[in-house]
Design an enzyme around this catalytic site. Structure first.
Site, PDB file in Angstrom:
ATOM      1  N   SER A   1      -9.973  -0.458   7.001  1.00 26.19           N
ATOM      2  CA  SER A   1      -9.389  -0.345   5.658  1.00 26.19           C
ATOM      3  C   SER A   1      -8.710  -1.580   5.101  1.00 26.19           C
ATOM      4  CB  SER A   1      -8.393   0.802   5.621  1.00 26.19           C
ATOM      5  OG  SER A   1      -9.085   2.012   5.499  1.00 26.19           O
TER       6      SER A   1
ATOM      7  N   LYS B   1       0.869  -1.173   0.000  1.00 26.83           N
ATOM      8  CA  LYS B   1       0.000   0.000   0.000  1.00 26.83           C
ATOM      9  C   LYS B   1       0.911   1.229   0.000  1.00 26.83           C
ATOM     10  CE  LYS B   1      -3.835   2.005   2.696  1.00 26.83           C
ATOM     11  NZ  LYS B   1      -4.754   1.797   3.841  1.00 26.83           N
TER      12      LYS B   1
ATOM     13  N   SER C   1      -9.699   1.940   2.884  1.00 20.42           N
ATOM     14  CA  SER C   1      -8.818   2.683   2.029  1.00 20.42           C
ATOM     15  C   SER C   1      -7.807   1.826   1.271  1.00 20.42           C
ATOM     16  CB  SER C   1      -8.059   3.719   2.866  1.00 20.42           C
ATOM     17  OG  SER C   1      -7.218   3.077   3.807  1.00 20.42           O
TER      18      SER C   1
HETATM   19  N1  GLN Z   1     -13.219   4.230   6.416  1.00 22.92           N
HETATM   20  C1  GLN Z   1     -12.563   4.624   7.620  1.00 22.92           C
HETATM   21  C2  GLN Z   1     -12.110   6.063   7.513  1.00 22.92           C
HETATM   22  O1  GLN Z   1     -12.348   6.639   6.515  1.00 22.92           O
HETATM   23  C3  GLN Z   1     -11.413   3.716   7.918  1.00 22.92           C
HETATM   24  C4  GLN Z   1     -10.203   4.037   7.137  1.00 22.92           C
HETATM   25  C5  GLN Z   1      -9.023   3.204   7.521  1.00 22.92           C
HETATM   26  O2  GLN Z   1      -9.157   2.162   8.157  1.00 22.92           O
HETATM   27  N2  GLN Z   1      -7.848   3.691   7.165  1.00 22.92           N
HETATM   28  O3  GLN Z   1     -11.547   6.611   8.399  1.00 22.92           O
END
Ligand code: GLN
Length: 482
Positions: A173, A74, A149
């Site tokens: 994410s 990532k 994400s």
């Molecule tokens: N969807 C969540 C957010 O937008 C989690 C994102 C994540 O785990 N990095 O914060």
């Protein structure tokens, strides 16, 4: 059918294929699937050099299962000499002078990184539509999101381009994109994987982990990623379990807590049906289902969406146009430098979170928002502690719906935040959790989430692996992918 990491490792050792050929195949496949927009940076030169080194190790028959296995990071993990963007204009040209610990660990076992995966900007999002480099498409349906994400990581694994990818999970994410793309995603216990060199979003929640086809593959990768790191003050020195040996344990006697709150209103009927069928399968494998309650579950989203933006507003203060990253042209004053740099460098969702977080931390509002959210966080953690007095794992859906359409929620932040309803509590409590493919609804993959007490990753991997021995959901591939 998908090929496992263990099978690839065996083929490499038996010289049926070389690491160089395997890496070339992954690079070609990535180029052929460019429409998915899942990669921000392809590092073919670095990958082929690493593959050659892996081939030399294989020739001497040394090293672990991951030698010569191609994968992607990532683009939140700093890679020395390779640009690391966090999918932001702010870091679009940032070339780190050092490697993240996770990058060192996987290079240390001679796995071969072919590049950097697309993601939501600074890991903020649930759909991968918040990337400066454009949205990622779901390999099951190009009109749908892959989740976020870690959406690029998930799409690349689901499309069969690489057998695994690294991800990070601050509020879901890893698990949510794994569910949307029909693959397996493991979020370890907070502190189990080093955060050194992992670009910070919300430091008390951020957690590195892995996305792969199966729990067995996740076990091989976690073995390389887990462990103490003196460069991360929150890294734990709890002993690392033997994740691979733990896979084979029979599930007889496993107590699975089924939380009422996770299967009630707001969960699509098709998702509920898949989860119920998966629970029946677990009963066949010898597990016992126990009805449990997590009474504060509904408070997880409001608490998370105060705490995460608060920490983000603090962490992202460093992008000021002075030290590194984007800088606006011809600033007329220091204030102009800060404001224009940040207005140009950050996308809309990142700016929204900085505003919310700064507000929640400001004098006069701190007690009402941040402090109260921290108290709620404790209640949520206590719910899990209580539940784990009577059960070994907690099961439920990873997401309330299947992958939604691109654009469907992007204009409505609250609808987007609601997509995290089943994942954020786990981060607030610092627990490990896994999402595994459990069936289909509307022709799209559905993820089952299992949550365990801190440091019980081996138990999660074992429970997921036994399910995967009895089912083939994890082996299904999107049409057109061999
Ligand atoms: N969807 C969540 C957010 O937008 C989690 C994102 C994540 O785990 N990095 O914060």
């Amino acid at each position: 059918m998908s090929v496992s990491i263990a099978q690839l490792a065996q083929a490499l050792r038996e010289r049926k294929i070389s690491a160089t050929d395997l890496t070339r195949q992954a690079i070609d496949a990535a180029q052929q699937c460019a429409d998915l927009n899942a990669l921000i940076t392809l590092d073919d030169t670095g990958a082929l050099a690493a593959a050659e080194r892996a081939d030399r190790a294989l020739a001497k028959n040394v090293g672990s299962t991951l030698v010569g296995i191609p994968f992607v990071h990532k683009d939140i993990f700093c890679t020395k000499g390779i640009r690391t963007t966090c999918a932001s204009r702010m870091l679009a040209d940032f070339v780190p002078p050092y490697d993240a610990s996770v990058v060192e660990q996987l290079a240390g076992v001679q796995a071969v990184s072919i590049g950097k995966a697309n993601m939501d900007e600074f890991a903020m999002g649930s759909s991968n539509e918040n990337s400066f480099f454009g949205a990622v498409k779901n390999p099951w349906d190009a009109a749908r999101v892959p989740g976020g994400s870690s959406g690029g990581s998930a799409a690349l694994v689901a499309a069969g381009i690489v057998p695994f990818a690294t991800g990070t999970d601050t509020g879901g994410s890893i698990r949510q994109p794994a569910a949307f793309c029909g693959i397996t995603g493991l979020k370890p216990t907070y502190g189990r994987v080093s955060r050194f060199g992992m670009i910070a979003y919300a430091s008390s929640l951020d957690c590195g982990g892995v996305l792969a086809r199966s729990a067995e593959d996740c076990a091989h990768v976690l073995t390389a990623m887990a462990g103490h790191d003196a460069r991360d003050a929150t890294s734990t020195n709890a002993p690392v379990d033997d994740y691979v040996s733990a896979l084979t344990k029979p599930l007889a006697g496993l107590r699975i807590g089924v939380a009422r709150e996770y299967l009630g209103a707001g969960i699509d009927a098709g998702i509920g049906a898949v989860v119920q069928a998966a629970l029946k399968q677990y009963e066949k494998l010898g597990a016992t289902l126990v009805d449990i309650s997590l009474p504060n579950a509904a408070l997880a989203i409001p608490a998370y969406y105060v705490i995460a933006p608060a920490e983000a507003s603090s962490n992202l203060a460093r992008y000021d146009g002075v030290r590194y990253g984007h800088r606006c042209t011809d600033p007329t004053s220091l204030e102009d430098l800060y404001t224009r740099t940040r207005a140009e460098g950050f996308g809309a969702e990142v700016q929204r979170r900085i505003l919310v977080g700064t507000y929640a931390l400001s004098a006069g509002y701190y007690d009402a928002y941040y402090l109260r959210a921290q108290r709620v966080r404790r209640l949520i953690a206590s719910d899990f502690t209580d539940a784990f007095k009577t059960v070994d794992v907690i099961a439920g859906p990873t997401t309330p719906t299947v992958a939604f359409k691109l654009g469907e929620k992007s204009a409505d932040p609250l609808a987007m935040y609601a997509a995290d309803v089943n994942t954020v509590a786990v981060n607030l409590a610092g627990l490990p959790a896994i999402s595994l493919p459990a069936g289909f609804s509307e022709g799209l993959p559905v993820g089952l989430q299992l949550i365990a007490p801190a440091f019980a990753e081996a138990r999660l991997l074992n429970a997921a692996h036994q399910f995967q021995l009895a089912t083939d959901w994890h082996a299904r591939m999107p049409e057109g992918v061999a």
